[in-house]
Design an enzyme around this catalytic site. Structure first.
Site, short mmCIF file in Angstrom:
data_model
loop_
_atom_site.label_atom_id
_atom_site.label_comp_id
_atom_site.label_asym_id
_atom_site.label_seq_id
_atom_site.Cartn_x
_atom_site.Cartn_y
_atom_site.Cartn_z
N TYR A 1 -12.87 -4.64 -2.89
CA TYR A 1 -14.06 -4.31 -3.67
C TYR A 1 -14.99 -5.50 -3.85
O TYR A 1 -16.19 -5.39 -3.67
CB TYR A 1 -13.70 -3.68 -5.02
N TYR B 1 -2.41 -10.34 4.25
CA TYR B 1 -2.53 -8.95 4.68
C TYR B 1 -4.00 -8.67 4.94
O TYR B 1 -4.80 -8.60 4.01
CB TYR B 1 -1.95 -8.04 3.60
N ARG C 1 -9.18 -0.85 4.17
CA ARG C 1 -8.83 -0.63 2.76
C ARG C 1 -9.62 -1.55 1.82
O ARG C 1 -9.88 -1.19 0.68
CB ARG C 1 -7.35 -0.88 2.54
N ILE D 1 5.21 -4.49 10.21
CA ILE D 1 5.51 -3.96 8.88
C ILE D 1 5.10 -2.50 8.93
O ILE D 1 3.92 -2.17 8.99
CB ILE D 1 4.77 -4.75 7.78
N THR E 1 0.83 -1.21 0.00
CA THR E 1 0.00 0.00 0.00
C THR E 1 0.86 1.25 0.00
O THR E 1 0.62 2.19 -0.78
CB THR E 1 -0.90 0.00 1.24
#
Length: 300
Positions: free
Chosen positions: A109, A134, A139, A211, A46
């Site tokens: 989505y 992840y 998001r 991370i 990202t």
């Protein structure tokens, strides 16, 4: 597979003023990270603005990362897509070009059901490179609950999770059910934070690291935080956490990576603009970001 531990940087993709990728700047950032003692690097996530990179740019960035790292630290290559076929191709590319792990984000989505997610991550594991899941519902629009993560973790080749659910209770459940040595799973499973402010709390519960976004700017300090946690020195870990907390907040004053790229530019590191549809930092947010950065690094 081994357990991932410590501080891993979710690398930005530096850009030139007209929006081209700054490949030489990317090399410099990798060298800076390794000199500062970072435990691993995560390009094409990202923070790297991967949705706006084309495949040629992505491949060149992977090749540069492998060349510059020279096996000194693990490379976790972002390989996510909301199309399973494309994701598998990106995982195969990460393996072929020399990555150590591939990181696969929850499909965005589409909002897949549980069986779809199981098949997606099973497909990710087939090329034979260890997979970091992840989980970032903010998001993607789809959280992976603990019961489903337990099933995914049993897929051979699934190496761990970057936990960015934002829910400390869920993170604790993932550790309890999957990620602690006492669980006795059939393969190692790393649980690392995907949110800088959650690093201390997750590691206090038994997580292995982070991370990180802010380690683009201060890799040595983020490494110090994770090192203290792994050593069980939580007094020192708290000290470093609160030292970093203003930057952790300011780095997300707008959509990542807009603030961190601005901060890196002030510090003289390769960064450049973000690509549309991201826009430049709102001028009203410059002062609080600058104040947080100035506490940690010298800036122009």
């Amino acid at each position: 597979m081994t357990i991932l531990q410590g501080a891993y940087t979710a690398l930005i993709t530096p850009m030139l003023e007209k929006g081209e990728v700054d490949y030489e700047g990317f090399r410099k950032l990798i060298d800076f990270q390794i000199q500062e003692g970072i435990d691993g690097l995560v390009p094409l996530g990202t923070t790297g603005e991967t949705p706006t990179l084309d495949e040629d740019e992505e491949e060149k960035l992977i090749r540069i990362a492998v060349e510059e790292v020279k096996g000194r630290v693990p490379l976790i290559i972002g390989a996510g897509s909301n199309d399973t076929r494309h994701m598998v191709k990106y995982v195969e590319r990460a393996k072929a070009l020399g990555g150590d792990y591939a990181m696969v984000v929850t499909p965005y989505y589409n909002r897949p059901n549980d069986e779809g997610l199981m098949q997606h991550f099973a497909a990710a594991a087939k090329p034979g490179i260890p997979i970091i899941v992840y989980n970032i519902a903010s998001r993607t629009g789809r959280n992976i609950p603990t019961a489903l993560m337990e099933r995914i973790a049993k897929i051979p080749g699934i190496a761990g999770v970057k936990e960015a659910s934002g829910d400390l209770g869920q993170m604790g459940e993932v550790l309890e059910k999957i990620g602690l040595p006492s669980h006795g799973g059939s393969q190692p499973f790393s649980v690392v934070s995907g949110d800088d402010p959650m690093t201390l709390a997750l590691m206090a519960l038994g997580g292995q690291g982070v991370i990180s976004v802010i380690s683009n700017l201060v890799p040595g300090r983020v490494k110090a935080l994770t090192r203290a946690c792994l050593a069980g020195d939580f007094a020192e870990a708290r000290r470093v956490h609160f030292e970093l907390l203003p930057l952790m907040r300011a780095a997300f004053i707008e959509t990542n990576p807009v603030p961190i790229k601005k901060a890196m530019g002030w510090a003289g590191l390769p960064s450049g603009p973000v690509r549309l549809p991201l826009g430049p930092l709102d001028p009203k947010n410059e002062a609080p970001l600058r104040a947080a950065v100035e506490k940690l690094v010298k800036i122009s």
